[in-house]
Scaffold this motif. Structure first.
Motif, short mmCIF file in Angstrom:
data_model
loop_
_atom_site.label_atom_id
_atom_site.label_comp_id
_atom_site.label_asym_id
_atom_site.label_seq_id
_atom_site.Cartn_x
_atom_site.Cartn_y
_atom_site.Cartn_z
N TYR A 211 0.67 -1.46 0.06
CA TYR A 211 0.15 -0.89 0.32
C TYR A 211 0.87 1.03 -0.24
CZ TYR A 211 -4.52 -1.77 0.96
OH TYR A 211 -6.20 -2.53 1.02
N VAL A 212 0.22 2.33 -0.58
CA VAL A 212 0.92 3.16 -0.03
C VAL A 212 -0.35 4.43 -0.18
CG1 VAL A 212 2.21 5.09 -1.28
CG2 VAL A 212 2.63 2.81 -2.05
N THR A 213 -0.24 4.96 0.41
CA THR A 213 -1.72 5.24 0.91
C THR A 213 -1.40 7.69 1.60
OG1 THR A 213 -2.90 3.83 2.02
CG2 THR A 213 -3.27 5.98 2.67
N PHE A 214 -2.28 7.97 1.00
CA PHE A 214 -1.90 10.11 2.07
C PHE A 214 -3.03 10.22 1.30
CE2 PHE A 214 -3.07 10.95 -3.03
CZ PHE A 214 -2.43 9.38 -3.75
N ASN A 241 -4.79 -8.61 -13.01
CA ASN A 241 -4.02 -6.91 -13.00
C ASN A 241 -3.99 -7.58 -11.48
OD1 ASN A 241 -4.58 -4.67 -12.45
ND2 ASN A 241 -6.78 -4.16 -12.62
N ASN A 242 -3.11 -7.08 -11.10
CA ASN A 242 -3.03 -6.88 -9.99
C ASN A 242 -2.76 -5.94 -8.93
OD1 ASN A 242 -2.07 -9.50 -9.85
ND2 ASN A 242 0.09 -9.86 -10.73
N THR A 243 -3.11 -3.94 -9.35
CA THR A 243 -3.40 -3.01 -8.63
C THR A 243 -4.01 -2.56 -8.84
OG1 THR A 243 -2.99 -2.52 -11.30
CG2 THR A 243 -0.67 -3.03 -9.67
N GLY A 244 -4.28 -1.57 -7.76
CA GLY A 244 -5.49 -1.53 -7.01
C GLY A 244 -5.56 -0.18 -6.67
N CYS A 245 -6.69 0.90 -6.54
CA CYS A 245 -6.80 1.89 -6.29
C CYS A 245 -8.11 2.10 -5.00
CB CYS A 245 -6.86 3.32 -6.91
SG CYS A 245 -6.32 5.00 -6.38
N TYR A 246 -7.42 2.64 -4.04
CA TYR A 246 -9.11 3.30 -3.55
C TYR A 246 -9.06 4.67 -3.12
CZ TYR A 246 -8.65 -1.45 -2.82
OH TYR A 246 -7.85 -3.29 -3.59
N ILE A 247 -10.03 4.90 -3.16
CA ILE A 247 -10.34 6.73 -2.53
C ILE A 247 -11.66 7.23 -1.71
CG2 ILE A 247 -10.83 8.74 -3.66
CD1 ILE A 247 -9.51 8.67 -6.33
N SER A 248 -11.09 7.76 -0.46
CA SER A 248 -11.94 7.30 0.51
C SER A 248 -12.71 8.86 1.32
CB SER A 248 -11.87 6.37 1.95
OG SER A 248 -13.15 6.35 2.27
N GLN A 249 -13.27 9.63 1.18
CA GLN A 249 -13.28 11.34 1.78
C GLN A 249 -13.15 10.88 3.05
OE1 GLN A 249 -16.95 13.30 0.54
NE2 GLN A 249 -16.93 13.69 2.74
N ASN A 270 -2.96 0.49 -4.69
CA ASN A 270 -2.57 -0.86 -3.65
C ASN A 270 -2.19 -1.70 -4.69
OD1 ASN A 270 -4.60 -2.24 -4.20
ND2 ASN A 270 -4.36 -3.82 -2.51
N CYS A 271 -1.11 -2.69 -4.29
CA CYS A 271 -0.56 -4.20 -5.00
C CYS A 271 -0.86 -5.32 -4.41
CB CYS A 271 0.49 -3.63 -5.75
SG CYS A 271 1.83 -4.53 -4.54
N VAL A 272 -0.93 -6.56 -4.83
CA VAL A 272 -0.61 -7.68 -4.79
C VAL A 272 0.11 -8.04 -5.36
CG1 VAL A 272 -2.91 -7.68 -3.34
CG2 VAL A 272 -2.25 -8.92 -6.32
N ASN A 273 0.92 -9.31 -4.89
CA ASN A 273 2.24 -9.69 -5.84
C ASN A 273 3.82 -10.04 -6.32
OD1 ASN A 273 2.87 -12.44 -7.65
ND2 ASN A 273 2.96 -11.56 -9.44
N ALA A 274 3.36 -8.19 -4.94
CA ALA A 274 5.10 -7.56 -5.11
C ALA A 274 5.17 -6.44 -5.86
CB ALA A 274 5.75 -8.76 -4.67
N GLU A 275 4.47 -6.47 -6.65
CA GLU A 275 4.83 -5.84 -8.03
C GLU A 275 4.19 -3.81 -7.38
OE1 GLU A 275 1.65 -6.94 -11.12
OE2 GLU A 275 2.29 -9.00 -11.08
N TYR A 276 5.06 -3.63 -6.20
CA TYR A 276 4.85 -2.21 -5.23
C TYR A 276 4.98 -1.09 -6.29
CZ TYR A 276 5.97 -6.28 -2.06
OH TYR A 276 5.93 -6.97 -1.49
N SER A 277 4.33 -0.01 -5.89
CA SER A 277 4.17 1.21 -6.39
C SER A 277 5.64 1.76 -5.84
CB SER A 277 3.50 1.75 -6.32
OG SER A 277 2.70 2.49 -5.03
N PRO A 278 6.12 2.76 -6.28
CA PRO A 278 7.33 3.89 -6.04
C PRO A 278 6.27 5.28 -4.82
CG PRO A 278 6.20 4.64 -7.97
CD PRO A 278 5.43 3.54 -8.08
N ASN A 279 7.00 5.32 -3.29
CA ASN A 279 6.23 5.92 -3.24
C ASN A 279 7.66 7.05 -2.82
OD1 ASN A 279 8.19 3.01 -1.52
ND2 ASN A 279 7.85 4.84 -0.68
N ASP A 280 8.68 6.88 -3.64
CA ASP A 280 10.16 8.38 -3.11
C ASP A 280 9.33 9.52 -3.94
OD1 ASP A 280 9.74 7.32 -5.76
OD2 ASP A 280 11.62 7.67 -6.11
N SER A 281 8.62 9.55 -4.78
CA SER A 281 8.08 10.95 -5.24
C SER A 281 6.77 11.23 -6.16
CB SER A 281 8.78 12.31 -6.21
OG SER A 281 8.84 11.31 -7.26
#
Ligand SMILES: Cc1cc2nc3c(=O)[nH]c(=O)nc-3n(C[C@H](O)[C@H](O)[C@H](O)COP(=O)(O)OP(=O)(O)OC[C@H]3O[C@@H](n4cnc5c(N)ncnc54)[C@H](O)[C@@H]3O)c2cc1C
Length: 488
Positions: A211-214, A241-249, A270-281
């Protein structure tokens, strides 16, 4: 603690974090949110015990019903003092589950509380102290380290705990009834082994969850169908498709900018199968979103103002311990379905019911509770793990009653140790088939979409999705599909 307040004169909570410190206990709602946005590091505000505290969290409607019964003023306070909004999944939500867009005109509406976990936890704790303050004793900044047990009777009479700020030896506390609520990193399996020589069977499924949350402020995108949805959830559809996205107010705000939607949201990629998104910028994350997610998310994320750091989390697993405890300490699941807080609330309600029956001796309550809590675990476990079994790099680690550990892996890389492949249980194979076709039906049916969301929200059990008429519809859809295929 609130559930047990009717039955015990005194309740002691031993908590490893300093949760009653000024910052966490006395801040205004705005200050609380400000802390959430400014601090990436959970330890800096004394909340290292819950590593996922800044990650996106939704509270299912059944969980909120349980909290509302226990804390009747909580809802009004959240709405009036914290600028939290209740939203309707019928009007405000868009769900794409395993690639199928659920029908939006649900025949039964479901309300969600748009709140972040950090705020919810603080508001709940304040309410607990207000309502039951004279019954509850807090021992904060203290870690439970061991059980005080009677080996011959197989009973724990108390626990040893150590104050974090002190170098003194451990202190003892005794109780008539002890519950482990220390979350998924619980040491109860170690304590039970050391004190009572008991081995707790465990099943863990590692599926490369990231997960990368902001937090961000949302602005108009020029597409009203996106701007009108404060809740937008497409999950990862493993293995295609091993990636998703969640938006919640999480808050409403007043803004002078006419392009602002007046919404603060938590967004998680978010991802599964270790297909991580970057979180550096944020720029790199946006590039990744453009490449990996539906165009909607690139459009939404491009029209936002980032209000917090990007907070990564890569430790979530499915983790089931066959032991008498409560919430995450007993069972933790893939966060994708957002089950665990509600699952913990259901455990607590079940425990209160056992006491409410007034017929069980205290010594039997833990066993009776465990039997009933296991049924809740099983339901949530099936709902969560059905898809996880499809993860190409899935690793399953099982500890049996003798303490033997077996490891299974779907596929390993050539250089690593090769483990046998995990055997998928029959019920999971059946659910994988059923869910696939059921979800295809939901995209055409308001009724089935509503039933699916009622199950996800834990208002109903999984098996309402298998009523004879629904099952018939699922079989018909499968048959028609194969008959059509066979014509070509
Ligand atoms: C990325 C991510 C997203 C998630 N999203 C959702 C979601 O959307 N919805 C949802 O319902 N759930 C979600 N979860 C799950 C959820 O965060 C927890 O699993 C859930 O809160 C479990 O609650 P709990 O009270 O059992 O444990 P926790 O919330 O972990 O609380 C355990 C407490 O015990 C204390 N403690 C630990 N060890 C000791 C000790 N030895 N002595 C004294 N105190 C101790 C800790 O400080 C902490 O306060 C998510 C999890 C992750 C990782």
């Amino acid at each position: 603690a609130a559930c047990l307040s009717k039955y015990f004169k005194r309740i002691t909570i031993i908590e490893s974090d300093d949760v009653l410190n000024e910052t966490l206990h006395k801040s205004t709602p705005d200050q609380i949110f400000d802390y959430h946005c400014r601090l990436a590091n959970t330890t800096s505000i004394g909340r290292s015990g819950v590593g996922q505290i800044y990650q996106i969290h939704v509270l299912h409607s059944e969980g909120f019903n349980i909290l509302h019964d226990l804390f009747p003023s909580l809802k009004d306070k959240l709405l009036n003092e914290y600028n939290i909004r209740l939203y309707s999944l019928k009007n405000d939500g868009k769900f794409v589950i395993n690639g199928n867009l659920l029908k939006q005109n649900l025949i039964k509406d479901i309300e969600w509380l748009g709140i972040d976990r950090f705020t919810l936890e603080i508001a709940m704790r304040n309410e607990l102290c207000l309502q039951f303050g004279n019954q509850i004793e807090w021992i904060c900044n203290a870690r439970v380290v061991e059980l005080i047990a009677d080996q011959s009777a197989y009973v724990a009479h108390g626990a040893k705990y150590r104050l974090k700020d002190s170098s003194s030896s451990s202190l003892d506390i005794y109780g008539d009834f002890i519950i482990d609520c220390t979350g998924h990193n619980t040491s109860s399996t170690k304590w039970l082994k050391e004190s009572l020589n008991l081995i707790v069977p465990i099943v863990q499924m590692h599926f490369g969850c990231g997960y990368v949350t902001f937090v961000d402020e949302r602005f108009k995108t020029g597409d009203s169908s996106l701007d009108s949805k404060p809740v937008y959830f497409p999950n990862a559809n493993v293995p295609d498709n091993n990636t998703g996205c969640y938006i919640s107010q999480v808050r409403t705000i007043k803004s002078t900018d006419e392009n602002s939607l007046g919404i603060l949201s938590t967004i998680a990629v978010n991802c599964v199968n270790a297909e991580y998104s970057p979180n550096d910028s944020y720029e790199n994350l946006l590039d990744w979103v453009k490449e990996h997610l539906d165009r909607d998310f690139y459009v939404i994320l491009k029209s936002t103002k980032l209000c917090s750091p990007l907070v990564p989390h890569r430790q979530a697993i499915d983790d089931r311990k066959y032991v008498e405890s409560l919430g995450g300490a007993m069972c933790a699941f893939n966060p994708q379905i957002g089950q665990v807080m509600t699952h913990a609330c259901r455990h607590a309600r079940e425990l209160r019911k056992v006491f409410d029956e007034h017929q069980h001796p205290l010594k039997d309550i833990s066993y009776i509770f465990n039997q009933r809590a296991s049924k809740i675990n099983e339901e949530c476990w099936l709902a969560s793990t059905t898809n996880d079994w499809k993860t190409p790099t899935l690793k399953v680690i099982k500890t049996d009653t003798n303490g033997n550990i077996q490891i299974y892996q779907q596929t390993g890389d050539m250089n690593s140790i090769q483990y046998p492949r995990p055997k998928i249980p029959f019920i999971i194979k059946f659910l994988q088939w059923h869910n696939y076709w059921f979800l295809r039906c939901t995209s055409k049916s308001e009724k089935l979409s509503a039933e699916f969301l009622l199950v996800v929200n834990q208002n109903c059990g999984l098996f309402i999705l298998m009523k004879p008429i629904t099952f018939f519809q699922v079989c018909k859809t499968t048959l028609i599909h194969y008959l059509r295929l066979s014509r070509y």
